[in-house]
Design a protein around this motif. Structure first.
Motif, PDB file in Angstrom:
ATOM      1  N   LEU A  27       2.746   2.901   2.233  1.00  0.00           N
ATOM      2  CA  LEU A  27       2.595   1.500   1.820  1.00  0.00           C
ATOM      3  C   LEU A  27       2.098   1.386   0.379  1.00  0.00           C
ATOM      4  CD1 LEU A  27       1.080   0.154   5.140  1.00  0.00           C
ATOM      5  CD2 LEU A  27       3.313  -0.465   4.194  1.00  0.00           C
ATOM      6  N   MET A  28       1.245   2.313  -0.036  1.00  0.00           N
ATOM      7  CA  MET A  28       0.785   2.306  -1.439  1.00  0.00           C
ATOM      8  C   MET A  28       1.964   2.565  -2.376  1.00  0.00           C
ATOM      9  SD  MET A  28      -2.941   4.197  -1.226  1.00  0.00           S
ATOM     10  CE  MET A  28      -3.277   4.016  -2.985  1.00  0.00           C
ATOM     11  N   ALA A  29       2.859   3.434  -1.950  1.00  0.00           N
ATOM     12  CA  ALA A  29       4.047   3.708  -2.763  1.00  0.00           C
ATOM     13  C   ALA A  29       4.929   2.475  -2.879  1.00  0.00           C
ATOM     14  CB  ALA A  29       4.836   4.863  -2.153  1.00  0.00           C
ATOM     15  N   LYS A  30       4.828   1.571  -1.883  1.00  0.00           N
ATOM     16  CA  LYS A  30       5.604   0.332  -1.916  1.00  0.00           C
ATOM     17  C   LYS A  30       4.876  -0.790  -2.646  1.00  0.00           C
ATOM     18  CE  LYS A  30       8.050   1.334   2.417  1.00  0.00           C
ATOM     19  NZ  LYS A  30       8.244   0.955   3.830  1.00  0.00           N
ATOM     20  N   GLY A  31       3.680  -0.496  -3.148  1.00  0.00           N
ATOM     21  CA  GLY A  31       2.955  -1.483  -3.941  1.00  0.00           C
ATOM     22  C   GLY A  31       1.837  -2.218  -3.240  1.00  0.00           C
ATOM     23  N   TYR A  32       1.552  -1.878  -1.987  1.00  0.00           N
ATOM     24  CA  TYR A  32       0.451  -2.546  -1.285  1.00  0.00           C
ATOM     25  C   TYR A  32      -0.896  -2.029  -1.793  1.00  0.00           C
ATOM     26  CZ  TYR A  32       3.708  -4.700   1.984  1.00  0.00           C
ATOM     27  OH  TYR A  32       4.715  -5.462   2.532  1.00  0.00           O
ATOM     28  N   LYS A  33      -1.818  -2.954  -2.031  1.00  0.00           N
ATOM     29  CA  LYS A  33      -3.130  -2.596  -2.550  1.00  0.00           C
ATOM     30  C   LYS A  33      -4.149  -2.573  -1.414  1.00  0.00           C
ATOM     31  CE  LYS A  33      -2.426  -4.466  -7.215  1.00  0.00           C
ATOM     32  NZ  LYS A  33      -1.322  -3.567  -7.320  1.00  0.00           N
ATOM     33  N   PHE A  34      -4.937  -1.513  -1.361  1.00  0.00           N
ATOM     34  CA  PHE A  34      -5.951  -1.337  -0.317  1.00  0.00           C
ATOM     35  C   PHE A  34      -7.341  -1.629  -0.869  1.00  0.00           C
ATOM     36  CE2 PHE A  34      -2.376   0.658   1.578  1.00  0.00           C
ATOM     37  CZ  PHE A  34      -2.601   0.683   2.950  1.00  0.00           C
ATOM     38  N   GLU A  35      -8.080  -2.443  -0.141  1.00  0.00           N
ATOM     39  CA  GLU A  35      -9.425  -2.822  -0.561  1.00  0.00           C
ATOM     40  C   GLU A  35     -10.512  -2.152   0.270  1.00  0.00           C
ATOM     41  OE1 GLU A  35      -9.453  -7.033  -0.202  1.00  0.00           O
ATOM     42  OE2 GLU A  35      -8.044  -7.359  -1.862  1.00  0.00           O
ATOM     43  N   SER A  36     -10.120  -1.416   1.311  1.00  0.00           N
ATOM     44  CA  SER A  36     -11.106  -0.805   2.209  1.00  0.00           C
ATOM     45  C   SER A  36     -10.769   0.660   2.430  1.00  0.00           C
ATOM     46  CB  SER A  36     -11.116  -1.540   3.547  1.00  0.00           C
ATOM     47  OG  SER A  36      -9.987  -1.159   4.326  1.00  0.00           O
ATOM     48  N   GLN A  37     -11.676   1.336   3.149  1.00  0.00           N
ATOM     49  CA  GLN A  37     -11.445   2.729   3.546  1.00  0.00           C
ATOM     50  C   GLN A  37     -11.008   2.832   5.002  1.00  0.00           C
ATOM     51  OE1 GLN A  37     -14.675   2.024   1.797  1.00  0.00           O
ATOM     52  NE2 GLN A  37     -13.207   2.209   0.116  1.00  0.00           N
ATOM     53  N   THR A  38     -10.679   1.708   5.626  1.00  0.00           N
ATOM     54  CA  THR A  38     -10.399   1.696   7.063  1.00  0.00           C
ATOM     55  C   THR A  38      -8.968   2.067   7.389  1.00  0.00           C
ATOM     56  OG1 THR A  38      -9.723  -0.618   7.137  1.00  0.00           O
ATOM     57  CG2 THR A  38     -12.075  -0.166   7.318  1.00  0.00           C
ATOM     58  N   ASP A  39      -8.784   2.533   8.621  1.00  0.00           N
ATOM     59  CA  ASP A  39      -7.431   2.714   9.140  1.00  0.00           C
ATOM     60  C   ASP A  39      -6.802   1.368   9.489  1.00  0.00           C
ATOM     61  OD1 ASP A  39      -9.328   2.405  11.151  1.00  0.00           O
ATOM     62  OD2 ASP A  39      -8.341   3.743  12.564  1.00  0.00           O
ATOM     63  N   THR A  40      -7.657   0.370   9.758  1.00  0.00           N
ATOM     64  CA  THR A  40      -7.192  -0.950  10.176  1.00  0.00           C
ATOM     65  C   THR A  40      -6.370  -1.645   9.100  1.00  0.00           C
ATOM     66  OG1 THR A  40      -9.147  -1.171  11.562  1.00  0.00           O
ATOM     67  CG2 THR A  40      -7.965  -3.200  11.013  1.00  0.00           C
ATOM     68  N   GLU A  41      -6.803  -1.560   7.859  1.00  0.00           N
ATOM     69  CA  GLU A  41      -6.087  -2.254   6.793  1.00  0.00           C
ATOM     70  C   GLU A  41      -4.649  -1.742   6.677  1.00  0.00           C
ATOM     71  OE1 GLU A  41      -6.694  -3.642   2.121  1.00  0.00           O
ATOM     72  OE2 GLU A  41      -7.836  -1.925   2.909  1.00  0.00           O
ATOM     73  N   ALA A  42      -4.457  -0.453   6.982  1.00  0.00           N
ATOM     74  CA  ALA A  42      -3.096   0.084   6.950  1.00  0.00           C
ATOM     75  C   ALA A  42      -2.208  -0.611   7.976  1.00  0.00           C
ATOM     76  CB  ALA A  42      -3.127   1.591   7.216  1.00  0.00           C
ATOM     77  N   VAL A  43      -2.773  -0.982   9.130  1.00  0.00           N
ATOM     78  CA  VAL A  43      -1.990  -1.667  10.156  1.00  0.00           C
ATOM     79  C   VAL A  43      -1.638  -3.080   9.690  1.00  0.00           C
ATOM     80  CG1 VAL A  43      -1.883  -2.346  12.577  1.00  0.00           C
ATOM     81  CG2 VAL A  43      -3.201  -0.325  11.922  1.00  0.00           C
ATOM     82  N   ALA A  44      -2.592  -3.765   9.047  1.00  0.00           N
ATOM     83  CA  ALA A  44      -2.309  -5.113   8.532  1.00  0.00           C
ATOM     84  C   ALA A  44      -1.175  -5.085   7.522  1.00  0.00           C
ATOM     85  CB  ALA A  44      -3.574  -5.688   7.898  1.00  0.00           C
ATOM     86  N   HIS A  45      -1.227  -4.123   6.603  1.00  0.00           N
ATOM     87  CA  HIS A  45      -0.144  -4.016   5.610  1.00  0.00           C
ATOM     88  C   HIS A  45       1.173  -3.586   6.257  1.00  0.00           C
ATOM     89  CE1 HIS A  45      -2.738  -4.902   2.344  1.00  0.00           C
ATOM     90  NE2 HIS A  45      -3.363  -3.736   2.280  1.00  0.00           N
ATOM     91  N   LEU A  46       1.103  -2.738   7.271  1.00  0.00           N
ATOM     92  CA  LEU A  46       2.318  -2.321   7.974  1.00  0.00           C
ATOM     93  C   LEU A  46       3.004  -3.530   8.609  1.00  0.00           C
ATOM     94  CD1 LEU A  46       4.196  -0.106   9.165  1.00  0.00           C
ATOM     95  CD2 LEU A  46       2.589   0.041  11.097  1.00  0.00           C
ATOM     96  N   VAL A  47       2.229  -4.376   9.291  1.00  0.00           N
ATOM     97  CA  VAL A  47       2.795  -5.581   9.900  1.00  0.00           C
ATOM     98  C   VAL A  47       3.426  -6.462   8.817  1.00  0.00           C
ATOM     99  CG1 VAL A  47       2.245  -7.719  11.127  1.00  0.00           C
ATOM    100  CG2 VAL A  47       1.240  -5.551  11.887  1.00  0.00           C
ATOM    101  N   ASN A  48       2.733  -6.599   7.692  1.00  0.00           N
ATOM    102  CA  ASN A  48       3.257  -7.403   6.585  1.00  0.00           C
ATOM    103  C   ASN A  48       4.583  -6.840   6.085  1.00  0.00           C
ATOM    104  OD1 ASN A  48       3.532  -9.212   4.486  1.00  0.00           O
ATOM    105  ND2 ASN A  48       1.743  -8.518   3.356  1.00  0.00           N
ATOM    106  N   SER A  49       4.638  -5.515   5.961  1.00  0.00           N
ATOM    107  CA  SER A  49       5.854  -4.888   5.418  1.00  0.00           C
ATOM    108  C   SER A  49       7.057  -5.053   6.349  1.00  0.00           C
ATOM    109  CB  SER A  49       5.604  -3.399   5.161  1.00  0.00           C
ATOM    110  OG  SER A  49       5.514  -2.676   6.378  1.00  0.00           O
ATOM    111  N   LEU A  50       6.783  -5.218   7.656  1.00  0.00           N
ATOM    112  CA  LEU A  50       7.867  -5.342   8.634  1.00  0.00           C
ATOM    113  C   LEU A  50       8.151  -6.793   9.028  1.00  0.00           C
ATOM    114  CD1 LEU A  50       6.803  -2.431  11.055  1.00  0.00           C
ATOM    115  CD2 LEU A  50       8.659  -2.384   9.385  1.00  0.00           C
ATOM    116  N   TYR A  51       7.347  -7.724   8.527  1.00  0.00           N
ATOM    117  CA  TYR A  51       7.438  -9.109   8.994  1.00  0.00           C
ATOM    118  C   TYR A  51       8.798  -9.724   8.675  1.00  0.00           C
ATOM    119  CZ  TYR A  51       6.139 -13.955   9.893  1.00  0.00           C
ATOM    120  OH  TYR A  51       6.074 -15.231  10.381  1.00  0.00           O
ATOM    121  N   ASP A  52       9.415 -10.309   9.731  1.00  0.00           N
ATOM    122  CA  ASP A  52      10.764 -10.874   9.580  1.00  0.00           C
ATOM    123  C   ASP A  52      10.817 -12.343   9.963  1.00  0.00           C
ATOM    124  OD1 ASP A  52      10.465 -10.812  12.308  1.00  0.00           O
ATOM    125  OD2 ASP A  52      12.157  -9.467  12.704  1.00  0.00           O
ATOM    126  N   GLY A  53       9.638 -12.985  10.004  1.00  0.00           N
ATOM    127  CA  GLY A  53       9.595 -14.388  10.380  1.00  0.00           C
ATOM    128  C   GLY A  53       9.223 -14.620  11.828  1.00  0.00           C
TER     129      GLY A  53
END
Length: 609
Positions: A116-142
């Motif tokens: 996700l970082m390679a795709k431009g997503y910026k991480f503000e925490s050290q958690t595994d959880t934030e990766a899931v939030a960005h993953l959902v965002n990257s796959l969101y289709d409406g």
């Protein structure tokens, strides 16, 4: 560990979320947060307790009809605001569009994060959880429901999540794998939470999700799909979620309240027991227990010590070879398997991740029969075992387990007696005598609780120490282990327990006048041996604190302090002797000024490995 509460309603849902977090705070209290979705995502987070978050919310005026909230036990990332849930993910314009809370551990989060970082997503925490939030965002289709179904297939590990999107303000989607998640049904409003207790007073209509389920929660209703994305119906349960459990009454802490609830808890656990019959453990138990020729016990922490105690009972009374293992170790070795051994798993919550994994592993190895000793009838453990016995302890809020332990011992004693009877080792007269002893147990416990003022006197001495030893022999060695665990958990005094005969094989080197030595000394066959061990301590200047039975010949003297329990209780003595150890830990912690109910670095329900 950690707690989730979410809701979709036509009213302001924030008070419901905060009240739910208060009820779940025992699951994790490193940080907490709440977020709402009214077409824009807003949140408040705190590294203090829920009470501080509530003040922050009131000051900010945060409100909304759809919300998610979380109280955290830290795994990835220190307790800090940026690591607190809910986590948000932004669109390319920098606008927050996905909000998510999560329990559990995502084992492959580093790979997801790097991608996700390679795709431009910026991480503000050290958690595994934030990766899931960005993953959902990257796959969101409406369609958030469809998106989460896709996203969870990328996740390895254990998780329960609740997520919403700013583009769908009246919808929350949840999913679970290995961590509990429940749905609460209302009129024109619906909820999700880690535990039904979080929704007490709001709804008693509860659905327990199965592993792999994804749920779409709206005001109008809920839709559930299984791990294969197929629509499923899950049973709606009417649940008494202990809405009064958070009331302290006259007690200062939940731990103190729960110590004093033990007579009632044991009485409730024994309710309806008229004899030692297989039917106590469920339908079809007779056919299973009659074939059992050994017992394999799997548990963690305090539950492990209850299993260690039961080993003495099962071997000496029922005549069955018994192995007791820490669940987190068992699941990573290759044990020899006896298919006719009964696998007994023990857990207060029934959601302990290591024990559930060990149960699954035991089945894979070829074990045919399993039984759960558990306090929660709707838990995963009860659902996944062939047989069960429910310890009716009620909700246990204090992180340091007390009434769960003594009710587990009670249930394990019932199992022992039932197996002894099936094996022809228990006469009718002895059965009636044992039943009489069990029925008298709550009264005997009341007499032990009356010793509290004497124990308070000892606690002042212990509060000034930094180390302690606990000694026991035979049946009472696991009780010494449990006493040491309680003291270290809540007072932060380093405490270790040993079989008393092991003193001379090393631990005696630690004994000085600064090392208090707590001794569990019932008037049993090992008492004279134990007295010799106590003399070894005195000869090295150690100070003894002895919990003895009323008829044992141990006198107080210089360096030897004795508190006498009212009566010797035979094989059931461990249930009585652990109670003063609980009180000693509690009052020592009180004297040291620690947070008794929420000790540092710990949480109640251990749903991560």
């Amino acid at each position: 560990m950690c707690g989730i509460v979410g809701a979709v309603a036509q009213r302001n849902i924030v008070p419901v979320l905060l009240e739910g977090l208060k009820r779940l705070e025992y699951r994790g209290y490193d940080s907490c947060g709440v977020a709402v979705n009214d077409g824009t995502l807003k949140r408040a987070r705190s590294v203090s307790r829920v009470a501080e978050l509530e003040a922050q919310v009131q000051q900010s005026g945060l409100q909304g009809g759809a919300g998610i909230s979380h109280t955290r036990w830290a795994t990835h990332g220190a307790p800090a605001t940026n690591n607190a849930h809910p986590h948000f993910s932004a669109n390319p314009n920098g606008e927050h569009c996905i909000g998510l809370v999560h329990n559990g551990i995502i084992e492959n989060y580093e790979e997801i994060r790097a991608d996700l970082m390679a795709k431009g997503y910026k991480f503000e925490s050290q958690t595994d959880t934030e990766a899931v939030a960005h993953l959902v965002n990257s796959l969101y289709d409406g369609d958030l429901f469809r998106t989460v179904q896709k996203a969870v297939k990328h996740l390895h590990g254990a998780f329960a999540i609740a997520v919403f999107s700013k583009d769908e303000p009246n919808r929350i989607v949840g999913a679970r794998l290995g961590c509990p998640l429940t749905i609460g049904l209302g009129q024109g409003e619906n909820f999700l939470a880690s535990d039904a207790m979080a929704l007490a007073g709001t709804t008693d209509q509860i659905i327990y999700l199965e592993d792999g389920d994804v749920v779409d929660v709206t005001r109008e209703g809920v839709t559930i799909t299984d791990k294969n994305d197929q629509p499923v119906e899950r049973k709606v349960n009417t649940v008494n979620a202990y809405s009064g459990a958070i009331d302290l009454g006259p007690y200062r802490h939940y731990m103190q309240k729960e110590i004093f609830e033990q007579p009632r808890a044991i009485s409730d656990t024994l309710e309806g027991v008229q004899g030692f019959v297989p039917a106590l453990f469920g339908e079809g138990a007779s056919a299973v227990l009659e074939r059992v020729n050994a017992v394999q016990i799997l548990a963690c922490g305090t539950s492990y010590y209850s299993g260690m105690t039961a080993k003495y009972w099962l071997e000496s009374i029922a005549g069955l070879p018994t192995h007791v293992e820490i669940a987190s170790e068992y699941r990573y070795r290759k044990p020899a398997v006896n298919p006719n051994a009964l696998v007994v798993v023990i857990s207060q919550s029934g959601e302990t991740a290591d024990t559930l994994a060990a149960l699954k592993y035991a089945k894979e190895l070829g074990h045919k029969h399993s039984l759960a000793i558990c306090n929660v009838p709707t838990s995963a453990m009860v659902r996944e075992t062939e047989l069960a016995y429910l310890t009716r302890a009620g909700a246990e809020i204090g992180v340091a387990s007390t009434k769960a332990f003594t009710t587990q011992l009670t249930a394990l004693y019932l199992l022992t007696m039932t197996l002894a009877k099936l094996n022809g080792r228990l006469s009718a007269d002895e059965e009636q005598n044992q039943l009489k002893q069990l029925r008298h147990l709550p009264t005997a416990l009341q007499s032990v609780l009356a010793l509290e003022p004497h124990i308070i006197g000892w606690s002042e001495t212990f509060a000034r120490k930094e180390n302690a030893l606990f000694l026991g022999r035979g049946l009472h060695y696991p009780i010494a282990l449990e006493g040491a665990l309680k003291l270290k958990e809540i007072s932060y005094i380093h405490a270790e327990a040993y079989p008393a005969g092991e003193l001379k094989h090393g631990p005696l080197a630690l004994v000085t006048e600064e090392m208090p030595v707590v001794t569990v000394a019932p008037n049993d066959a090992l008492l004279e041996k134990l007295k010799s061990n106590m003399q070894e301590v005195r000869a090295r200047g150690g100070e003894l604190f002895v919990f003895a039975d009323g008829d044992s010949q141990i006198a107080s003297s210089q360096g030897v302090h004795v508190i006498r329990l009212p009566e010797h209780y035979g094989e059931l003595s461990p249930i009585l002797h652990v109670v003063p150890l609980q009180l000693l830990a509690y009052h020592t912690a009180l004297a040291r000024g620690t947070d008794v109910d929420k000790p540092r670095n710990l949480a109640k329900s251990v749903t991560v490995e």
